[in-house]
Scaffold this active site. Sequence first.
Site, PDB file in Angstrom:
ATOM      1  N   HIS A  29       0.704  -1.264  -0.044  1.00 28.97           N
ATOM      2  CA  HIS A  29      -0.427  -0.121   0.224  1.00 28.97           C
ATOM      3  C   HIS A  29       1.292   1.205   0.163  1.00 28.97           C
ATOM      4  O   HIS A  29       2.020   1.122   0.434  1.00 28.97           O
ATOM      5  CB  HIS A  29      -0.516  -0.475   0.801  1.00 28.97           C
ATOM      6  N   GLU A  55      -8.011  -5.205  -0.188  1.00 30.72           N
ATOM      7  CA  GLU A  55      -8.155  -6.447  -0.906  1.00 30.72           C
ATOM      8  C   GLU A  55      -8.359  -7.532  -1.424  1.00 30.72           C
ATOM      9  O   GLU A  55      -8.950  -7.929  -1.620  1.00 30.72           O
ATOM     10  CB  GLU A  55      -7.687  -5.620  -2.414  1.00 30.72           C
TER      11      GLU A  55
HETATM   12  N1  ACO Z   1       3.719  -7.176  -4.886  1.00 32.66           N
HETATM   13  C1  ACO Z   1       5.080  -7.321  -5.082  1.00 32.66           C
HETATM   14  N2  ACO Z   1       6.295  -6.104  -5.244  1.00 32.66           N
HETATM   15  C2  ACO Z   1       5.196  -5.285  -4.535  1.00 32.66           C
HETATM   16  C3  ACO Z   1       4.415  -5.354  -4.356  1.00 32.66           C
HETATM   17  C4  ACO Z   1       3.624  -6.485  -4.033  1.00 32.66           C
HETATM   18  N3  ACO Z   1       2.065  -6.890  -4.091  1.00 32.66           N
HETATM   19  N4  ACO Z   1       3.561  -3.896  -3.482  1.00 32.66           N
HETATM   20  C5  ACO Z   1       5.052  -3.605  -3.608  1.00 32.66           C
HETATM   21  N5  ACO Z   1       5.877  -4.082  -4.078  1.00 32.66           N
HETATM   22  C6  ACO Z   1       7.330  -3.882  -4.778  1.00 32.66           C
HETATM   23  C7  ACO Z   1       7.747  -3.127  -5.821  1.00 32.66           C
HETATM   24  O1  ACO Z   1       8.006  -3.734  -6.643  1.00 32.66           O
HETATM   25  C8  ACO Z   1       8.983  -1.978  -5.219  1.00 32.66           C
HETATM   26  O2  ACO Z   1       9.554  -2.922  -5.442  1.00 32.66           O
HETATM   27  P1  ACO Z   1      11.124  -2.190  -6.313  1.00 32.66           P
HETATM   28  O3  ACO Z   1      11.779  -0.665  -5.682  1.00 32.66           O
HETATM   29  O4  ACO Z   1      12.199  -3.017  -6.454  1.00 32.66           O
HETATM   30  O5  ACO Z   1      10.855  -1.269  -7.770  1.00 32.66           O
HETATM   31  C9  ACO Z   1       8.631  -2.176  -3.749  1.00 32.66           C
HETATM   32  O6  ACO Z   1       8.023  -3.543  -3.444  1.00 32.66           O
HETATM   33  C10 ACO Z   1       8.364  -0.548  -3.215  1.00 32.66           C
HETATM   34  O7  ACO Z   1       6.776  -0.864  -3.150  1.00 32.66           O
HETATM   35  P2  ACO Z   1       5.701   0.483  -2.755  1.00 32.66           P
HETATM   36  O8  ACO Z   1       6.293   2.023  -3.451  1.00 32.66           O
HETATM   37  O9  ACO Z   1       5.395   0.175  -1.560  1.00 32.66           O
HETATM   38  O10 ACO Z   1       4.432   0.391  -4.230  1.00 32.66           O
HETATM   39  P3  ACO Z   1       3.891   1.823  -4.503  1.00 32.66           P
HETATM   40  O11 ACO Z   1       3.726   2.748  -3.251  1.00 32.66           O
HETATM   41  O12 ACO Z   1       4.389   2.481  -5.126  1.00 32.66           O
HETATM   42  O13 ACO Z   1       2.735   1.406  -4.868  1.00 32.66           O
HETATM   43  C11 ACO Z   1       0.737  -0.509  -4.481  1.00 32.66           C
HETATM   44  C12 ACO Z   1       1.698   0.422  -4.000  1.00 32.66           C
HETATM   45  C13 ACO Z   1       0.630  -0.286  -5.781  1.00 32.66           C
HETATM   46  C14 ACO Z   1      -0.539  -1.140  -4.054  1.00 32.66           C
HETATM   47  C15 ACO Z   1       1.213  -1.547  -4.534  1.00 32.66           C
HETATM   48  O14 ACO Z   1       1.984  -1.877  -3.199  1.00 32.66           O
HETATM   49  C16 ACO Z   1       1.044  -2.668  -5.733  1.00 32.66           C
HETATM   50  O15 ACO Z   1       1.101  -2.826  -6.429  1.00 32.66           O
HETATM   51  N6  ACO Z   1      -0.141  -3.948  -4.554  1.00 32.66           N
HETATM   52  C17 ACO Z   1      -0.542  -4.732  -5.836  1.00 32.66           C
HETATM   53  C18 ACO Z   1      -1.945  -4.141  -6.286  1.00 32.66           C
HETATM   54  C19 ACO Z   1      -3.279  -4.319  -5.380  1.00 32.66           C
HETATM   55  O16 ACO Z   1      -3.083  -5.408  -4.213  1.00 32.66           O
HETATM   56  N7  ACO Z   1      -3.717  -3.071  -5.482  1.00 32.66           N
HETATM   57  C20 ACO Z   1      -4.379  -2.609  -4.453  1.00 32.66           C
HETATM   58  C21 ACO Z   1      -4.721  -1.614  -3.486  1.00 32.66           C
HETATM   59  S1  ACO Z   1      -5.798  -1.304  -2.231  1.00 32.66           S
HETATM   60  C22 ACO Z   1      -6.384   0.189  -2.662  1.00 32.66           C
HETATM   61  O17 ACO Z   1      -5.727   0.793  -3.601  1.00 32.66           O
HETATM   62  C23 ACO Z   1      -7.899   0.099  -3.161  1.00 32.66           C
END
Ligand code: ACO
Length: 361
Positions: free
Chosen positions: A244, A303
């Site tokens: 998140h 989710e």
């Molecule tokens: N699975 C695998 N890797 C992940 C995930 C995940 N669910 N979430 C974050 N990461 C990774 C990113 O790829 C990133 O890696 P990198 O540094 O090698 O590029 C690292 O962890 C850090 O990511 P964040 O900066 O914390 O992610 P960001 O804030 O940009 O994104 C998001 C948040 C979009 C929710 C992300 O965690 C994600 O894609 N989750 C999966 C989709 C999801 O569940 N969406 C629903 C969110 S809740 C809502 O909107 C109602």
Amino acid sequence: MTPGLEGIIAAETILSDVDGQNGRLIIRGFELDQLAGQQSFEDVTALLWDGFFPDLPRNLAPRIGAARSRVFAELSALDTGLLDLSPVEAVRALMGRLADGDDLDTALNLTAAPVVFTAAVVRAKAGLAPVPPDPELSHAADSLRMLRDRPGTPAEIAALDTYLTTVCDHGLNASTFAARVVASTQAGLTSSVLAGLSALKGPLHGGAPGPIIQMLDGIAARGDAKAWILDALDRGDRLMGFGHRVYRVRDPRADALKGAVRRLAAEPEGKPGRLAFAETVEQAVLDILKARKPDRSLQTNVEFYTALLLEALAFPPATFTCVFAMGRVAGWIAHAREEAVCGRLIRPASRYVGLRPRVAA
Ligand code: ACO
């Protein structure tokens, strides 16, 4: 520049506060667990909208019920071409036919629309006629009845009502920001809500729960959670339902919905022991993400248990984003009104990093 505008304050709001360090969500002065499962979706909508409509009644339920009947009349315009679209695209197209405005009736129509249109689209795709609304029922009860042409059980109605309240508002998430940007141009509530819905449908936001079912089914078929998860990460996939932008601890909405799934105590057809299986998968994902990304706290988000709850309520996974919109529309409307009343045209600046015209020698 801050990628993704992370941590940038882009609005002041009295509507909700997301405390990502402590895993707390406050909605108009109440903790989430004081509202979810405690007050009806209609009452929480009235709480969110308080002060933003001069003629807001204390009891919003009959007005939302009447709006469901009004909006149902729009279905005469449901052309077969819409049925080739995904449910969220079809619902968005139908909502696009609603008139724009800033008044309470427009807000009520927009609140009724995702419930009425989702049920009608699901049924039309299955070759079934739409079921007219019953304005006397609660929003959650009528939603289930219109979808299946039979009343939901009290436990099902309570579970859906808890869900709608749990997701009704959540700070300046991507869809709410989109809605506020449009509202700041004074375009009207319908335009703002359509912007919110368009942002919501992306898999990084409200489009995540449908793929969570695919993940759980894929892991069940393979019989090896760890191998499935590692393969997905090696392909560069994100694991839906985890991580998140704001929460560094567990999303409090995940626990609210996990409790709702447990109370519902209904297994989806052909999937016995679903909740226990999902808990095992959740733990496996958390362990692997912790090992892979030790510097970033990636926790379960709303989710994951949304998917389990909506699956147990027999909503098709392709409609999960539409069901999310049924709850979040209340927040989009409140934010749009707050922005239109108190805000200034949102018009940030960009830094040009492209080519410059050549200066003639
Ligand atoms: N699975 C695998 N890797 C992940 C995930 C995940 N669910 N979430 C974050 N990461 C990774 C990113 O790829 C990133 O890696 P990198 O540094 O090698 O590029 C690292 O962890 C850090 O990511 P964040 O900066 O914390 O992610 P960001 O804030 O940009 O994104 C998001 C948040 C979009 C929710 C992300 O965690 C994600 O894609 N989750 C999966 C989709 C999801 O569940 N969406 C629903 C969110 S809740 C809502 O909107 C109602």
